[in-house]
Design a protein around this motif. Structure first.
Motif, PDB file in Angstrom:
ATOM      1  N   GLY A   4      50.472  24.660  48.364  1.00  0.00           N
ATOM      2  CA  GLY A   4      51.245  24.489  49.581  1.00  0.00           C
ATOM      3  C   GLY A   4      51.128  25.705  50.481  1.00  0.00           C
ATOM      4  O   GLY A   4      50.046  26.229  50.727  1.00  0.00           O
ATOM      5  N   SER A   5      52.275  26.202  50.937  1.00  0.00           N
ATOM      6  CA  SER A   5      52.286  27.360  51.824  1.00  0.00           C
ATOM      7  C   SER A   5      52.553  28.664  51.084  1.00  0.00           C
ATOM      8  O   SER A   5      52.753  29.708  51.720  1.00  0.00           O
ATOM      9  N   ALA A   6      52.542  28.632  49.753  1.00  0.00           N
ATOM     10  CA  ALA A   6      52.819  29.839  48.968  1.00  0.00           C
ATOM     11  C   ALA A   6      51.759  30.905  49.232  1.00  0.00           C
ATOM     12  O   ALA A   6      50.580  30.597  49.414  1.00  0.00           O
ATOM     13  N   GLU A   7      52.200  32.149  49.248  1.00  0.00           N
ATOM     14  CA  GLU A   7      51.274  33.269  49.358  1.00  0.00           C
ATOM     15  C   GLU A   7      50.493  33.379  48.049  1.00  0.00           C
ATOM     16  O   GLU A   7      51.077  33.514  46.979  1.00  0.00           O
ATOM     17  N   THR A   8      49.173  33.292  48.126  1.00  0.00           N
ATOM     18  CA  THR A   8      48.362  33.300  46.902  1.00  0.00           C
ATOM     19  C   THR A   8      47.328  34.420  46.950  1.00  0.00           C
ATOM     20  O   THR A   8      46.859  34.814  48.013  1.00  0.00           O
ATOM     21  N   THR A   9      46.981  34.889  45.771  1.00  0.00           N
ATOM     22  CA  THR A   9      45.930  35.882  45.629  1.00  0.00           C
ATOM     23  C   THR A   9      45.277  35.692  44.272  1.00  0.00           C
ATOM     24  O   THR A   9      45.753  34.904  43.446  1.00  0.00           O
ATOM     25  N   VAL A  10      44.184  36.404  44.050  1.00  0.00           N
ATOM     26  CA  VAL A  10      43.476  36.365  42.768  1.00  0.00           C
ATOM     27  C   VAL A  10      43.363  37.782  42.236  1.00  0.00           C
ATOM     28  O   VAL A  10      42.912  38.680  42.957  1.00  0.00           O
ATOM     29  N   ILE A  11      43.798  37.971  41.008  1.00  0.00           N
ATOM     30  CA  ILE A  11      43.512  39.210  40.283  1.00  0.00           C
ATOM     31  C   ILE A  11      42.757  38.808  39.031  1.00  0.00           C
ATOM     32  O   ILE A  11      43.329  38.213  38.108  1.00  0.00           O
ATOM     33  N   GLU A  12      41.466  39.081  39.030  1.00  0.00           N
ATOM     34  CA  GLU A  12      40.630  38.652  37.917  1.00  0.00           C
ATOM     35  C   GLU A  12      40.979  39.408  36.648  1.00  0.00           C
ATOM     36  O   GLU A  12      41.589  40.483  36.676  1.00  0.00           O
ATOM     37  N   HIS A  13      40.586  38.838  35.535  1.00  0.00           N
ATOM     38  CA  HIS A  13      40.914  39.396  34.236  1.00  0.00           C
ATOM     39  C   HIS A  13      40.418  40.833  34.072  1.00  0.00           C
ATOM     40  O   HIS A  13      39.422  41.246  34.678  1.00  0.00           O
ATOM     41  N   GLY A  14      41.105  41.559  33.237  1.00  0.00           N
ATOM     42  CA  GLY A  14      40.636  42.847  32.755  1.00  0.00           C
ATOM     43  C   GLY A  14      40.678  42.838  31.241  1.00  0.00           C
ATOM     44  O   GLY A  14      41.521  42.172  30.640  1.00  0.00           O
ATOM     45  N   ILE A  15      39.773  43.553  30.634  1.00  0.00           N
ATOM     46  CA  ILE A  15      39.639  43.547  29.175  1.00  0.00           C
ATOM     47  C   ILE A  15      39.758  44.972  28.641  1.00  0.00           C
ATOM     48  O   ILE A  15      39.136  45.892  29.176  1.00  0.00           O
ATOM     49  N   VAL A  16      40.564  45.133  27.600  1.00  0.00           N
ATOM     50  CA  VAL A  16      40.571  46.393  26.872  1.00  0.00           C
ATOM     51  C   VAL A  16      39.247  46.454  26.100  1.00  0.00           C
ATOM     52  O   VAL A  16      39.015  45.650  25.201  1.00  0.00           O
TER      53      VAL A  16
END
Length: 316
Positions: free
Chosen positions: A126-138
């Motif tokens: 919908g109108s939600a503010e969206t972003t992507v933070i891709e995975h990080g791995i130890v």
């Protein structure tokens, strides 16, 4: 900063809690889904603390990371207020894809964070503010030895999840190489698939033991049809394993040329497994490419920096 987060996804949270903050995880007496507490099979640092719900009002929580729709009400009930919140979506949508509407679409003021660009594309937010933070791995380190001419697979509950996890594809891969299937509730999988025990072995290991066991196998196979992006695939690449994977969801982004074989043709994938098993040097070289690619895109420092920027924005 004091961050309230439920223990929902152990592997993802293991990376998240490597940051500089205090991470408060709810714990209830039976350690049920809404209060699992600290991980027991993952190594979490001392800045992760358990608190029961009745103590959360006095915990000075600065921000809440939601991961399930009902956690919004839990946070309000347990904290007695609504601090800044972020909704983290781990999964690709189910149901009426691509028309599946996300719960945050109707929850104003709560940013929605996806872990892959594919997920962001497929969810209707919908109108939600969206972003992507891709995975990080130890980073587990370049542990691959490939001494066993077997293929490793990591999947939880393959019998129940069936076609979603590509369980029906395992006999074809087992014909190309003996499979070692790691994950929860994998026992009896060979019988379930009608395979000889020597072609499909089940293993349920703690995370701290899983990586070294995977790294002894020659190649990693990722038969998942529909998932966000399996962290086990990224972990295998960090280990220096060559990977063979279906070209579904985010896999084509995660596995570049030179890191493995990605296709939706099962004949090409099974041929690739045979090639890696037969040629350890080829497997090593491709595995080195996989590790280089994974470190460049899914390194822990980039992941933590991305989250730090977002948390500062939402608590400003």
């Amino acid at each position: 900063m004091r961050i309230l987060i439920w223990h929902v996804h152990g592997s993802w949270t293991t990376a998240f809690v490597q940051g500089p903050h205090t991470y408060v995880v709810p714990v209830i007496p039976d350690r049920g889904p809404d209060g699992v507490g600290r991980a027991r099979t993952f190594d979490w640092p001392d800045n992760v603390i358990e608190l029961p719900p009745e103590r959360l009002r006095d915990a000075d929580i600065d921000v809440v990371i939601l991961q399930r729709p009902h956690e919004y009400a839990l946070a309000e009930q347990w904290l007695g207020r609504l601090p800044p919140m972020v909704y983290l979506e781990h999964n690709a949508p189910d149901g009426d894809v691509p028309a599946t509407r996300h719960p945050v679409a109707d929850l104003p003021g709560v940013p929605l964070v996806h872990v892959t660009h594919f997920n962001r594309l497929m969810w209707d937010a919908g109108s939600a503010e969206t972003t992507v933070i891709e995975h990080g791995i130890v980073d587990p380190g370049p542990l691959w030895t490939g001494e066993m001419p077997h293929a490793a697979v990591v999947v939880n509950e393959p019998k129940r999840r069936g076609r979603t996890t590509g369980t029906d594809l395992l006999p074809a891969f087992a014909d190309a190489a003996p499979l070692d299937v790691f994950g929860m509730r994998t026992e009896g999988l060979a019988d379930h698939l009608g395979l000889a025990a020597g072609r499909c072995r089940s293993h349920e290991l703690a995370q701290r033991d899983l990586h070294s066991a995977m790294a002894r196998r020659r190649v990693y196979v990722h038969p998942i049809r529909w998932t966000s992006l399996g962290l086990s695939l990224l972990e295998a690449m960090h280990l220096g394993m060559p990977v063979v994977a279906l070209a579904t969801t985010e896999v084509t982004e995660a596995v570049p040329a030179g890191a493995g074989v990605v296709s939706n043709r099962i004949d090409l994938l099974t041929d690739a497994v045979r090639d890696f098993v037969a040629d350890p040097l080829h497997a090593r070289l491709v595995g080195e490419g996989a590790r280089t690619a994974a470190l460049a895109r899914y390194g822990l420092s980039r992941f933590l920096d991305d989250w730090e920027r977002l948390l500062k924005e939402v608590t400003r």
